[in-house]
Design a protein around this motif. Sequence first.
Motif, mmCIF file in Angstrom:
data_model
loop_
_atom_site.group_PDB
_atom_site.id
_atom_site.type_symbol
_atom_site.label_atom_id
_atom_site.label_comp_id
_atom_site.label_asym_id
_atom_site.label_seq_id
_atom_site.Cartn_x
_atom_site.Cartn_y
_atom_site.Cartn_z
ATOM 1 N N TRP A 1 94.448 5.627 32.080
ATOM 2 C CA TRP A 1 94.966 5.665 30.714
ATOM 3 C C TRP A 1 93.785 5.777 29.755
ATOM 4 O O TRP A 1 92.740 5.146 29.972
ATOM 5 N N SER A 2 94.009 6.543 28.691
ATOM 6 C CA SER A 2 92.975 6.651 27.674
ATOM 7 C C SER A 2 93.616 6.624 26.295
ATOM 8 O O SER A 2 94.770 7.006 26.130
ATOM 9 N N TRP A 3 92.826 6.159 25.349
ATOM 10 C CA TRP A 3 93.201 6.263 23.939
ATOM 11 C C TRP A 3 92.135 7.126 23.258
ATOM 12 O O TRP A 3 90.936 6.894 23.431
ATOM 13 N N TYR A 4 92.614 8.095 22.493
ATOM 14 C CA TYR A 4 91.755 8.937 21.674
ATOM 15 C C TYR A 4 92.175 8.750 20.220
ATOM 16 O O TYR A 4 93.270 8.259 19.928
ATOM 17 N N ARG A 5 91.329 9.157 19.322
ATOM 18 C CA ARG A 5 91.705 9.138 17.915
ATOM 19 C C ARG A 5 91.112 10.338 17.201
ATOM 20 O O ARG A 5 90.084 10.872 17.615
ATOM 21 N N GLU B 1 87.960 11.870 19.292
ATOM 22 C CA GLU B 1 86.987 11.114 20.067
ATOM 23 C C GLU B 1 87.681 10.143 21.008
ATOM 24 O O GLU B 1 88.769 9.624 20.710
ATOM 25 N N LEU B 2 87.039 9.916 22.140
ATOM 26 C CA LEU B 2 87.544 8.937 23.094
ATOM 27 C C LEU B 2 87.289 7.532 22.560
ATOM 28 O O LEU B 2 86.171 7.199 22.191
ATOM 29 N N VAL B 3 88.327 6.734 22.540
ATOM 30 C CA VAL B 3 88.211 5.345 22.090
ATOM 31 C C VAL B 3 88.000 4.419 23.287
ATOM 32 O O VAL B 3 87.082 3.600 23.297
ATOM 33 N N ALA B 4 88.862 4.568 24.296
ATOM 34 C CA ALA B 4 88.763 3.689 25.460
ATOM 35 C C ALA B 4 89.520 4.305 26.633
ATOM 36 O O ALA B 4 90.441 5.099 26.440
ATOM 37 N N VAL C 1 94.650 8.995 13.495
ATOM 38 C CA VAL C 1 95.819 9.068 14.358
ATOM 39 C C VAL C 1 95.339 8.776 15.777
ATOM 40 O O VAL C 1 94.390 9.402 16.258
ATOM 41 N N TYR C 2 95.978 7.832 16.416
ATOM 42 C CA TYR C 2 95.596 7.413 17.764
ATOM 43 C C TYR C 2 96.569 8.018 18.769
ATOM 44 O O TYR C 2 97.796 7.921 18.597
ATOM 45 N N GLY D 1 101.215 10.429 19.089
ATOM 46 C CA GLY D 1 100.262 9.938 18.114
ATOM 47 C C GLY D 1 100.878 8.879 17.211
ATOM 48 O O GLY D 1 102.064 8.927 16.886
ATOM 49 N N THR D 2 100.063 7.924 16.835
ATOM 50 C CA THR D 2 100.498 6.885 15.904
ATOM 51 C C THR D 2 99.403 6.660 14.867
ATOM 52 O O THR D 2 98.221 6.595 15.204
ATOM 53 N N GLN D 3 99.795 6.576 13.621
ATOM 54 C CA GLN D 3 98.822 6.465 12.523
ATOM 55 C C GLN D 3 98.360 5.018 12.380
ATOM 56 O O GLN D 3 99.178 4.091 12.326
ATOM 57 N N VAL D 4 97.057 4.865 12.301
ATOM 58 C CA VAL D 4 96.448 3.572 11.973
ATOM 59 C C VAL D 4 95.654 3.760 10.696
ATOM 60 O O VAL D 4 94.776 4.622 10.617
ATOM 61 N N THR D 5 95.974 2.949 9.699
ATOM 62 C CA THR D 5 95.279 3.020 8.419
ATOM 63 C C THR D 5 94.710 1.650 8.096
ATOM 64 O O THR D 5 95.444 0.653 8.075
ATOM 65 N N VAL D 6 93.404 1.618 7.874
ATOM 66 C CA VAL D 6 92.716 0.367 7.540
ATOM 67 C C VAL D 6 92.255 0.477 6.094
ATOM 68 O O VAL D 6 91.353 1.241 5.773
#
Length: 119
Positions: free
Chosen positions: A36-40, A48-51, A95-96, A112-117
């Motif tokens: 499994w991978s998470w990109y954003r 980019e690869l996150v994890a 977007v992750y 994809g799911t949006q993350v806003t900080v």
Amino acid sequence: QVQLVESGGGLVQPGGSLRLSCAASGFTLGTYVMSWSWYRQAPGKECELVARITSAGGSTNYGDTVKGRFTISRDNAKNTAYLQMNSLKPEDTAVYYCNALSGALDDYWGQGTQVTVSS
């Protein structure tokens, strides 16, 4: 038909936390998720690869920008991966996307799911 469904994104203040989930369905008997991978992808920036985590053994690797703040995990029985994001920064806004690599080396992607900080 394999589907990945992500959830858990949203708006959070700097320093806050979010937990993303990615649930896979549609794998036929004998097929499985190898990793499994998470990109954003942020606006105007490259993806980019996150994890990443392997299903067997749980070996992980992280992008340099998230090391020590994000944790990837998986539940093989539920065919689900998670991304715990702590100490979020505005530059984590993106977007992750969840990715699952099957044992047959087929790639599957979530929507994809949006993350806003932001404060």
